[in-house]
Design an enzyme around this catalytic site. Structure first.
Site, PDB file in Angstrom:
ATOM      1  N   LYS A  72      33.224  41.960  46.438  1.00  0.00           N
ATOM      2  CA  LYS A  72      33.653  41.794  47.669  1.00  0.00           C
ATOM      3  C   LYS A  72      33.691  43.084  48.339  1.00  0.00           C
ATOM      4  CE  LYS A  72      36.348  37.762  46.243  1.00  0.00           C
ATOM      5  NZ  LYS A  72      37.814  37.326  46.457  1.00  0.00           N
ATOM      6  N   ASP A 109      39.204  33.774  52.389  1.00  0.00           N
ATOM      7  CA  ASP A 109      40.208  33.807  51.571  1.00  0.00           C
ATOM      8  C   ASP A 109      41.704  33.756  52.345  1.00  0.00           C
ATOM      9  OD1 ASP A 109      39.097  33.700  49.065  1.00  0.00           O
ATOM     10  OD2 ASP A 109      39.063  35.962  48.897  1.00  0.00           O
TER      11      ASP A 109
END
Length: 281
Positions: A72, A109
């Protein structure tokens, strides 16, 4: 906006390890419901060192990628553009690839957390608690920056983690206070508790849940329910689970990659529940 055609379009989830990922189940269910018969979604075990070569090898059929750990943050220097949401936490979980091969990083997210909370009736809260201090905790702080009007207390296991969480709070505009993990039971009285720890880490807290607690958001989805989530529900508190987060962030990924809005939330959730054999607490 992309439209359905006979041209092959590809997407996939990358990470290491990756065999456990439910992303293929969710995305494929969306493609089937949307009639995107020429779309495919795969799974590739890619470590940080192998990411540059993987991206370089992508052909014109590729539309997007979902990223999990440890990629990420590693992907950010390899992108042409990064959204403000992703930049705020230095974490990209979604890469959209346009027709010219340009890669744009985003983070679903954070809005996924907010959508999952809204679905359970959580709008704004006066204060909150975060259990843990990893990458998911920083995303939780970013989500809380939009709905929490007061302080957030993070319960952590080391002074280094405490310093890190306070730093994220300053960056995100959140009044973050920290406490040692030995006091984690104090968190359970907050109107919103977000548990971001690995499996088993909060089991010891299950017996400390008060009667009529606030809302628990436990980001785990397998095994489910966690001991904490089960105890929380048994004492009358609403619970938001990791599958809720996974589905909501995947809905946003499908929309970004395919251009089809809205993505089929109910169908994707049902597919995830079937794959897990999951039942709400």
């Amino acid at each position: 906006m992309r439209t359905t055609s006979t041209t092959e379009r590809r997407a996939a989830v990358l990470g290491s390890p990756i065999a456990h990922s439910l992303s293929p189940v969710l995305h494929r269910a969306a493609y089937a419901e949307l009639g995107l018969t020429h779309w495919s979604y795969g799974r590739f075990d890619v470590a940080e060192a192998g990411l540059p070569a993987f991206l370089t090898g992508l052909g014109p059929s590729w539309a997007g990628l979902s990223l999990t750990m440890p990629l990420k943050r590693a992907v950010i220097p390899l992108l042409d553009m990064v959204s403000g949401t992703a930049a705020s936490v230095e974490a990209v979980n979604t890469v959209v690839i346009d027709g010219d091969g340009r890669r744009t990083g985003d983070n679903t997210d954070i809005p996924g957390m907010l959508a999952a909370l809204r679905e359970r009736g959580v709008g704004t809260v006066e204060s909150a608690a975060v259990l843990g201090a990893g990458a998911t905790a920083s995303s939780a702080l970013a989500a809380l920056s939009r709905i929490c009007t007061g302080p957030v207390t993070a319960y952590v296991r080391s002074q280094a983690r405490a310093t890190e969480m306070r730093g994220w709070g300053e960056r995100l505009g959140v009044d973050v206070r920290t406490a040692d993990w030995s006091r984690a039971a104090d968190a359970l009285g907050a109107p919103l508790v977000i548990a971001t720890t690995p499996a088993g880490a909060t089991d010891e807290l299950a017996r400390r849940v008060p009667v009529g607690p606030g809302t628990l958001f436990d980001v785990l989805y397998d095994p489910w329910p966690t001991a904490l989530a089960g105890a929380w529900s048994a004492r009358g508190g609403p619970v938001v689970g990791g599958l809720d987060l996974l589905v909501h962030q995947a809905v946003l990924q499908v929309e970004l990659m395919t251009g089809r809005v809205p993505a089929p939330l109910a169908v994707m959730r049902a597919a995830g529940e079937r794959a897990l054999g999951a039942h709400p607490v």
